[in-house]
Design a protein around this motif. Structure first.
Motif, PDB file in Angstrom:
ATOM      1  N   ASP A 255       0.844  -1.194   0.000  1.00 49.26           N
ATOM      2  CA  ASP A 255       0.000   0.000   0.000  1.00 49.26           C
ATOM      3  C   ASP A 255       0.883   1.249   0.000  1.00 49.26           C
ATOM      4  O   ASP A 255       1.674   1.444   0.934  1.00 49.26           O
ATOM      5  CB  ASP A 255      -0.909   0.018   1.227  1.00 49.26           C
ATOM      6  CG  ASP A 255      -1.767  -1.241   1.325  1.00 49.26           C
ATOM      7  OD1 ASP A 255      -2.282  -1.678   0.276  1.00 49.26           O
ATOM      8  OD2 ASP A 255      -1.888  -1.788   2.441  1.00 49.26           O
ATOM      9  N   ALA A 257       1.270   5.581  -0.530  1.00 49.87           N
ATOM     10  CA  ALA A 257       0.612   6.886  -0.471  1.00 49.87           C
ATOM     11  C   ALA A 257       1.670   7.961  -0.665  1.00 49.87           C
ATOM     12  O   ALA A 257       2.792   7.831  -0.152  1.00 49.87           O
ATOM     13  CB  ALA A 257      -0.118   7.070   0.862  1.00 49.87           C
ATOM     14  N   LYS A 295      -3.234  14.172  -3.060  1.00 46.11           N
ATOM     15  CA  LYS A 295      -2.752  12.951  -2.434  1.00 46.11           C
ATOM     16  C   LYS A 295      -3.106  11.778  -3.322  1.00 46.11           C
ATOM     17  O   LYS A 295      -4.222  11.684  -3.837  1.00 46.11           O
ATOM     18  CB  LYS A 295      -3.359  12.752  -1.042  1.00 46.11           C
ATOM     19  CG  LYS A 295      -2.819  11.518  -0.323  1.00 46.11           C
ATOM     20  CD  LYS A 295      -3.404  11.376   1.070  1.00 46.11           C
ATOM     21  CE  LYS A 295      -2.847  10.139   1.772  1.00 46.11           C
ATOM     22  NZ  LYS A 295      -3.406   9.968   3.135  1.00 46.11           N
ATOM     23  N   THR A 297      -2.881   7.393  -3.823  1.00 43.87           N
ATOM     24  CA  THR A 297      -2.702   6.100  -3.164  1.00 43.87           C
ATOM     25  C   THR A 297      -2.769   5.001  -4.203  1.00 43.87           C
ATOM     26  O   THR A 297      -3.431   5.148  -5.245  1.00 43.87           O
ATOM     27  CB  THR A 297      -3.773   5.850  -2.089  1.00 43.87           C
ATOM     28  OG1 THR A 297      -5.072   5.884  -2.688  1.00 43.87           O
ATOM     29  CG2 THR A 297      -3.691   6.895  -0.983  1.00 43.87           C
ATOM     30  N   TYR A 298      -2.104   3.898  -3.919  1.00 38.66           N
ATOM     31  CA  TYR A 298      -2.116   2.767  -4.832  1.00 38.66           C
ATOM     32  C   TYR A 298      -1.733   1.513  -4.051  1.00 38.66           C
ATOM     33  O   TYR A 298      -0.881   1.557  -3.165  1.00 38.66           O
ATOM     34  CB  TYR A 298      -1.138   2.987  -5.986  1.00 38.66           C
ATOM     35  CG  TYR A 298      -1.100   1.861  -6.987  1.00 38.66           C
ATOM     36  CD1 TYR A 298      -2.242   1.475  -7.672  1.00 38.66           C
ATOM     37  CD2 TYR A 298       0.086   1.181  -7.240  1.00 38.66           C
ATOM     38  CE1 TYR A 298      -2.219   0.442  -8.592  1.00 38.66           C
ATOM     39  CE2 TYR A 298       0.124   0.152  -8.164  1.00 38.66           C
ATOM     40  CZ  TYR A 298      -1.035  -0.220  -8.835  1.00 38.66           C
ATOM     41  OH  TYR A 298      -0.999  -1.250  -9.746  1.00 38.66           O
ATOM     42  N   SER A 299      -2.374   0.381  -4.383  1.00 34.27           N
ATOM     43  CA  SER A 299      -2.093  -0.889  -3.728  1.00 34.27           C
ATOM     44  C   SER A 299      -1.947  -1.968  -4.794  1.00 34.27           C
ATOM     45  O   SER A 299      -2.716  -1.990  -5.757  1.00 34.27           O
ATOM     46  CB  SER A 299      -3.234  -1.241  -2.762  1.00 34.27           C
ATOM     47  OG  SER A 299      -2.992  -2.477  -2.116  1.00 34.27           O
TER      48      SER A 299
END
Length: 339
Positions: A255, A257, A295, A297-299
């Protein structure tokens, strides 16, 4: 050793993955393999009959003897391996063109083509002999030790401005579209004083007088010149980068960010990132919808084994097609408790 490279394309409501496999075990000096595909290829119309094509210079092995530029499937230019830009001329007005670049090694082996980029030439203008005005209020600053940020006010023209050319001394080193009034110049030397000017060009190839000179001294040191997240505030690297892992259905995911580079400084929105694990490219992430500005985010999946430690970092593709600096590097271990 087999390495799997993932390319992720983010579109509204979906995540599309294309997987390609590469084999390790090449000789350390690059013998026996052609150069890789040139990266950071961009194309921008310079006039109604010309397009300026740029790319990132290859580093490391194998050495590049020259670059070949293709319009569609036709080779139209060949330049030495020390060059990374060329003007393609004698084109038709009001026409869309596609360009790609290939590198040929010193042993004669030709590498794969780059991603294809497109540019449309503007309409021709009849009997236009009036050049645009010189760009006003040019200013800039160093972005680390090997790059500089430049910006200027729009020029005026009796028709319209097709492009802006950036000069280092008397040499044209960069070109951007007429709607762009900022850019990042890369490939500079640490601790060196530079003088840049900007000229506007219209569709009839009339060129304005030069702007006032912008004098910039790059920072000393050996960083990659694009403001790695060390608190410098240059805005060219993702900041506030964090990495953790979680487990779902027996699999571990990474995960991430981060805060994207400052799009106002770059005159464009960041839509593509490259993620590296242990200093090796692993995933390219491309936003097909609205890219995040404040902001991101990536998973993504990293395996089913606990206790695997990896170093992770991320960098953005800048609006001019070049890669920005890497974020700070984080170390994560699958199955470890969150800090």
């Amino acid at each position: 050793m087999r390495r799997v490279l993932l390319r992720a394309v983010a579109v509204p409501g979906a995540l599309l993955m294309a997987v390609s496999c590469g084999w390790g075990g090449q000789d350390s000096d690059g013998a026996g393999r052609p150069p890789g595909a040139p990266a950071g290829v961009t194309a921008a119309a310079g006039s109604s009959t010309s397009v300026h094509v740029m790319w990132n210079l290859a580093t490391g092995e194998p050495k590049v003897a020259h670059y070949e530029v293709y319009r569609g499937t036709t080779k139209v230019k060949e330049v030495p391996g020390s060059d990374h830009m060329v003007d393609i001329t004698r084109l038709k007005p009001s026409t869309m063109y596609a360009f790609s670049v290939r590198a040929r090694g010193t042993d004669g082996r030709l590498g794969p083509p780059s991603e294809r980029v497109r540019a449309a030439t503007p309409a021709a203008t009849a009997a236009d002999e009036r050049a645009p005005s010189a760009p006003k209020r040019p200013h800039g600053k160093a972005a680390g030790s090997r790059a500089a940020q430049l910006s200027w006010d729009k020029s005026t023209d009796d028709r319209s401005v097709a492009s802006y050319d950036v000069y280092q001394g008397d040499t044209k080193i960069h070109s951007v579209g007429g709607a762009q009034t900022a850019t990042v110049v890369t490939g500079l030397r640490p601790g060196t004083r530079y003088s840049f000017t900007v000229r506007a060009r219209d569709a009839a190839d009339n060129v304005s007088p030069a702007s006032e000179a912008v004098r910039i001294t790059t920072s000393p040191g050996s960083d990659d010149g694009k403001g790695t997240d060390t608190g410098s505030g240059s805005g060219l690297a993702p900041t506030g980068f964090r990495a953790t892992t979680h487990r779902t259905d027996g699999a571990y995911y990474l995960d991430l960010a981060w805060i994207p580079p400052n799009s106002e400084l770059l005159d464009g929105v960041i839509t593509e990132y490259q993620i590296q694990l242990d200093r090796q490219p692993t995933t390219s992430l491309v936003w097909g919808g609205t890219a995040p500005r404040d902001k991101a985010t990536y998973s993504f999946y990293v395996g089913r084994e606990a206790g695997v430690t990896q170093r992770v970092r991320i960098r953005a593709k800048l609006p001019d097609g070049t890669w920005g600096a890497f974020s700070a590097e984080r170390t994560v271990t699958t199955g470890a408790a969150r800090p």
